[in-house]
Design a protein around this motif. Structure first.
Motif, PDB file in Angstrom:
ATOM      1  N   GLN B 400      56.691 -16.504  41.441  1.00 42.26           N
ATOM      2  CA  GLN B 400      57.795 -16.542  42.400  1.00 42.26           C
ATOM      3  C   GLN B 400      59.163 -16.309  41.737  1.00 42.26           C
ATOM      4  OE1 GLN B 400      56.556 -16.553  45.251  1.00 42.26           O
ATOM      5  NE2 GLN B 400      58.361 -16.568  46.545  1.00 42.26           N
ATOM      6  N   PRO B 401      59.461 -16.990  40.599  1.00 37.14           N
ATOM      7  CA  PRO B 401      60.778 -16.776  39.980  1.00 37.14           C
ATOM      8  C   PRO B 401      61.038 -15.308  39.641  1.00 37.14           C
ATOM      9  CG  PRO B 401      59.623 -18.600  38.921  1.00 37.14           C
ATOM     10  CD  PRO B 401      58.669 -17.983  39.868  1.00 37.14           C
ATOM     11  N   ILE B 406      63.706  -9.962  40.853  1.00 35.77           N
ATOM     12  CA  ILE B 406      63.648  -8.552  41.259  1.00 35.77           C
ATOM     13  C   ILE B 406      64.379  -8.345  42.569  1.00 35.77           C
ATOM     14  CG2 ILE B 406      62.097  -6.731  42.073  1.00 35.77           C
ATOM     15  CD1 ILE B 406      60.071  -7.732  40.030  1.00 35.77           C
ATOM     16  N   GLN B 407      64.130  -9.261  43.508  1.00 33.97           N
ATOM     17  CA  GLN B 407      64.764  -9.128  44.817  1.00 33.97           C
ATOM     18  C   GLN B 407      66.284  -9.134  44.691  1.00 33.97           C
ATOM     19  OE1 GLN B 407      62.754 -12.220  46.897  1.00 33.97           O
ATOM     20  NE2 GLN B 407      61.274 -10.823  47.828  1.00 33.97           N
ATOM     21  N   GLU B 408      66.769  -9.994  43.777  1.00 32.73           N
ATOM     22  CA  GLU B 408      68.216 -10.061  43.565  1.00 32.73           C
ATOM     23  C   GLU B 408      68.742  -8.752  42.976  1.00 32.73           C
ATOM     24  OE1 GLU B 408      70.865 -12.213  44.168  1.00 32.73           O
ATOM     25  OE2 GLU B 408      69.302 -12.880  45.579  1.00 32.73           O
ATOM     26  N   GLN B 419      58.925  -0.935  44.810  1.00 31.82           N
ATOM     27  CA  GLN B 419      58.200  -0.376  43.672  1.00 31.82           C
ATOM     28  C   GLN B 419      58.098  -1.395  42.542  1.00 31.82           C
ATOM     29  OE1 GLN B 419      59.995   3.258  42.279  1.00 31.82           O
ATOM     30  NE2 GLN B 419      58.237   4.419  42.948  1.00 31.82           N
ATOM     31  N   GLU B 420      59.218  -2.072  42.300  1.00 32.84           N
ATOM     32  CA  GLU B 420      59.243  -3.053  41.218  1.00 32.84           C
ATOM     33  C   GLU B 420      58.291  -4.205  41.526  1.00 32.84           C
ATOM     34  OE1 GLU B 420      60.735  -3.120  38.226  1.00 32.84           O
ATOM     35  OE2 GLU B 420      61.335  -1.035  38.595  1.00 32.84           O
ATOM     36  N   ILE B 421      58.273  -4.593  42.805  1.00 34.10           N
ATOM     37  CA  ILE B 421      57.382  -5.694  43.191  1.00 34.10           C
ATOM     38  C   ILE B 421      55.931  -5.292  42.976  1.00 34.10           C
ATOM     39  CG2 ILE B 421      56.529  -7.021  45.167  1.00 34.10           C
ATOM     40  CD1 ILE B 421      59.425  -7.174  46.144  1.00 34.10           C
ATOM     41  N   MET B 422      55.630  -4.055  43.379  1.00 31.82           N
ATOM     42  CA  MET B 422      54.283  -3.524  43.165  1.00 31.82           C
ATOM     43  C   MET B 422      53.923  -3.558  41.676  1.00 31.82           C
ATOM     44  SD  MET B 422      52.402  -2.064  45.712  1.00 31.82           S
ATOM     45  CE  MET B 422      52.554  -1.636  47.422  1.00 31.82           C
ATOM     46  N   ALA B 423      54.887  -3.154  40.868  1.00 28.04           N
ATOM     47  CA  ALA B 423      54.652  -3.124  39.422  1.00 28.04           C
ATOM     48  C   ALA B 423      54.402  -4.531  38.898  1.00 28.04           C
ATOM     49  CB  ALA B 423      55.845  -2.486  38.715  1.00 28.04           C
ATOM     50  N   LEU B 424      55.166  -5.484  39.445  1.00 26.02           N
ATOM     51  CA  LEU B 424      55.004  -6.873  39.037  1.00 26.02           C
ATOM     52  C   LEU B 424      53.599  -7.372  39.393  1.00 26.02           C
ATOM     53  CD1 LEU B 424      56.311  -9.535  37.996  1.00 26.02           C
ATOM     54  CD2 LEU B 424      56.867 -10.022  40.387  1.00 26.02           C
ATOM     55  N   TYR B 425      53.178  -7.066  40.649  1.00 31.78           N
ATOM     56  CA  TYR B 425      51.836  -7.440  41.086  1.00 31.78           C
ATOM     57  C   TYR B 425      50.829  -6.920  40.085  1.00 31.78           C
ATOM     58  CZ  TYR B 425      53.352  -8.664  45.838  1.00 31.78           C
ATOM     59  OH  TYR B 425      53.927  -9.238  46.924  1.00 31.78           O
ATOM     60  N   LYS B 426      51.034  -5.685  39.695  1.00 30.37           N
ATOM     61  CA  LYS B 426      50.073  -5.012  38.833  1.00 30.37           C
ATOM     62  C   LYS B 426      50.019  -5.708  37.468  1.00 30.37           C
ATOM     63  CE  LYS B 426      47.693  -1.006  38.570  1.00 30.37           C
ATOM     64  NZ  LYS B 426      47.299   0.070  39.450  1.00 30.37           N
ATOM     65  N   SER B 427      51.201  -5.962  36.917  1.00 36.54           N
ATOM     66  CA  SER B 427      51.216  -6.537  35.572  1.00 36.54           C
ATOM     67  C   SER B 427      50.686  -7.968  35.586  1.00 36.54           C
ATOM     68  CB  SER B 427      52.630  -6.465  34.991  1.00 36.54           C
ATOM     69  OG  SER B 427      53.489  -7.266  35.760  1.00 36.54           O
ATOM     70  N   GLU B 428      50.878  -8.662  36.725  1.00 36.61           N
ATOM     71  CA  GLU B 428      50.399 -10.040  36.801  1.00 36.61           C
ATOM     72  C   GLU B 428      48.976 -10.118  37.354  1.00 36.61           C
ATOM     73  OE1 GLU B 428      52.075 -12.767  35.810  1.00 36.61           O
ATOM     74  OE2 GLU B 428      53.840 -11.617  35.184  1.00 36.61           O
TER      75      GLU B 428
END
Lengths: 69, 592
Positions: B400-401, B406-408, B419-428
């Motif tokens: 969440q943090p 990213i949202q900020e 896109q960044e969120i997707m990338a985050l999902y992927k890396s995590e």
């Protein structure tokens, strides 16, 4: 054939997809992917690629950015 | 303000759809207001009925005058002494010795209406009656005196029952003897062995034939998904594409490909001729005018030398389209006979659903309960998906943090943020979304169940509980006339019953579980959807509504179970909701 399949994907986008809760694990979404794949690779190969994409679009499948090769 | 305008627009559009549909259908497919009863009733027996009435789902006569006429006609026609009784386990009726017609058949195991003491379903009715539907066996020949519709045959044996055949014979007094050996099985199959013996001293040429004739006045409604009308197996598959109108327009239709069987079907009933083995026949549908149609199976010419007899055996199926029974007949060599049921594209799914439902029914003896059990089984298979989703939602909390960061950071660049969120999902290695496959899987199941409920004779007139006496028909109770207390039937688009309301409420509750859509138009749509669907689904089979309601309730139960396993998620969900409400309030305040 290609046109028909693209029409199916479009119909999904403007119909059920609009009213269902968001579910896309991938970017682009399966329907966008299908339209692009069909346009790029034709009905048979593109259709097969779209089918494979849908088949991995579930909680155990992959996710993230996954463009049409 | 913007939201309200959208809402208003949506409501108006829905209203237009609801009312416009009826109006549009009436405009494009006008129905005669009321059939003219006096005229039809006055007509002498044998007259064809007046304008065809609107077909019903189950078929049969609807015009009261025609029904009365049919009753009187039957009484006179069946009184004739020149009849041989048919007395089989499933079929009852008689054979008319004039013209060798099987023209009086009722189904012992199927009632006309949902009432148990209503009369048996009448499938065959003599020529000239309003519900005429009959089979005839005969010969064509040149230079040979062949029997015709007025020929009086002599019967040996009878009544016709399993193991007790009946022999019809006629001597043309010029050297030929015609015989028809009729036998019947325990179900709906009658066999007719047509023999011609020749002792005239010279060879003759004849063409044996079998026909089924019927009026389209008794046909059930033919829809996009379920065909009623001419049917047959031609070439390599069953033809569902020919309608009565097509035959009426063309006069005669000869489908391409070798015919393995040919006849007419309703949703639940079938009358079909099955020519002998793989013998070639000329098979065609003809329009005889006045809404009467005929399916012919005419054998190739046979040369009968002097002193010889040659036969052709045709089977006549006249009965209910029970999937198991048709399957058994198919196993005896009748090509594609089970597909006389219009399963359609989703047959692969419908047949297992049908099988499973029947197994469950045998277990609990109530189709409503069987449908509920089926829903539970489907949901059990889908449960791991929901469980997995919850697990990833829990994992989401851990990142969440990072999400917030990213949202900020990409506040002003939505695509980039996505896109960044997707990338985050992927890396995590997490993703809270289930993907579209689970939904796509459910659509064929839902559609399959709908077709099974509509098609399957097993579900015809099967009760559930309380006021639901027929799961294959719409909910009979209407809220608008206080369940029948007020003396009117609400117009079709407002005819919602308690089941539809339950559906609306349960769907509304499940929709609330989903995070609200970011797009305000879509959010509004979600809010109205359950209530639109309530109206849309009301006229569908009660069984289908029961499936959907159960499904919704199970979704709710599953959700609360999974929340109880992940208490931190529940806290999160509540918090999110409060946040959103606060946000919405703030926005509303800012706007006013």
């Amino acid at each position: 054939m290609k046109r028909v399949l693209i029409l199916v994907a479009r119909a999904w986008q403007v119909g059920p997809s609009r009213v269902l809760p968001p579910t896309c694990r991938y970017a682009p979404s399966c329907s966008e992917y299908a339209i692009e794949a069909l346009g790029k690779h034709g009905a048979i190969k593109g259709g097969w690629m779209a089918f494979k994409r849908i088949m991995r679009c579930h909680p155990w499948g992959g996710h993230g950015y996954d463009p049409v090769p | 303000m913007d939201n309200q305008r959208n809402l208003l627009l949506a409501v108006v559009l829905c209203g237009l759809l609801l009312f416009g549909w009826d109006a549009g259908m009436n405009y494009f497919y006008p129905q005669p207001k009321e059939p003219v009863p006096a005229e039809a009733a006055a007509g002498a027996p044998g007259d064809s009925p007046a304008a065809p009435a609107k077909p019903t789902r189950e078929g049969g006569l609807t015009d009261p005058a025609a029904i009365a006429l049919e009753e009187r006609d039957l009484e006179t026609a069946l009184k004739s002494p020149e009849r041989v009784r048919i007395d089989a386990p499933e079929l009852a009726g008689s054979i008319d010795l004039v013209g060798a017609r099987i023209d009086d058949l009722t189904l012992r195991d199927h009632r006309q209406t949902v009432e148990r003491d209503s009369g048996p379903v009448r499938l065959f009715s003599p020529a000239g009656t309003p519900a005429q539907h009959f089979a005839q066996f005969g010969w064509l020949g040149e230079g040979v005196a062949v029997p015709d519709a007025k020929t009086v045959w002599t019967a040996e044996g009878g009544p016709l029952a399993p193991g007790k055949p009946v022999k019809l014979s006629w001597n043309n007094r010029s050297g030929q003897v015609f015989t028809i050996d009729l036998s019947i099985d325990d179900d709906y199959m009658i066999s007719a062995k047509q023999t011609v013996g020749n002792i005239s001293g010279r060879p003759i040429v004849v063409r044996p034939f079998a026909t089924v004739s019927r009026t389209s006045a008794t046909a059930s409604t033919s829809t996009y998904t379920i065909h009623s009308g001419p049917i047959g197996y031609f070439g390599d598959g069953v033809d569902f594409g020919t309608d009565y109108d097509d035959v009426a327009e063309a006069g005669k239709i000869s489908p391409d490909g070798a015919a393995r069987w040919i006849g007419f079907t309703d949703i639940y009933w079938l009358s079909a001729l099955i020519p002998q083995g793989t013998t070639e026949v000329d098979a065609d549908f003809r329009s005889l005018g006045g809404g009467v149609f005929r399916a012919d199976a005419i054998y190739d010419p046979l040369t009968v030398p002097n002193g010889r007899a040659i036969s052709r055996t045709t089977q006549l199926f006249a009965g209910a389209k029970d999937a198991d029974l048709l399957g058994d007949y198919e196993d005896t060599g009748i090509a594609g006979f089970q597909n006389a049921i219009d399963w359609g594209w989703f047959g692969v799914i419908e047949k297992p659903i049908h099988w499973l439902l029947n197994q469950l029914y045998n277990l609990v003896h109530n189709f409503g309960v069987a449908i509920i059990l089926l829903t539970v089984i489907v949901r059990v298979f889908m449960f791991p998906i929901a469980q997995k989703q919850f697990a990833s939602m829990a994992a989401m909390r851990a990142i969440q943090p990072k999400m917030k960061a990213i949202q900020e950071r990409y506040k002003d660049d939505k695509p980039r943020q996505q896109q960044e969120i997707m990338a985050l999902y992927k890396s995590e290695g997490v993703n809270p979304l289930a993907g579209c496959l689970p939904i796509l899987l459910q659509i064929p199941i839902f559609f399959g169940l709908y077709k099974v409920l509509m098609l399957s004779i097993d579900m015809r007139h099967k009760p559930f509980a309380l006021w639901i006496h027929d799961l294959s028909a719409p909910d009979p109770a209407h809220i608008l006339n206080l369940f029948g207390l007020l003396p009117f039937t609400p117009p079709s688009f407002l005819a919602i019953g308690p089941l539809a309301v339950l559906l609306g409420i349960s769907m509304w509750a499940t929709f609330r579980l989903n995070p609200p859509a970011a797009d305000p138009v879509q959010a509004q749509m979600f809010k109205i959807m359950p209530w639109i669907l309530m109206f849309v689904m009301a006229p569908f089979a009660a069984g289908l509504l029961i499936y959907w309601i159960t499904n919704n309730l199970l979704t709710l139960a599953q959700q609360s179970y999974l929340y109880s396993k992940h208490p931190q998620l529940r806290a999160q969900a509540i918090k999110d909701k409060e946040d959103r409400e606060r946000e919405a309030k703030r926005e509303a305040k800012a706007k006013s």
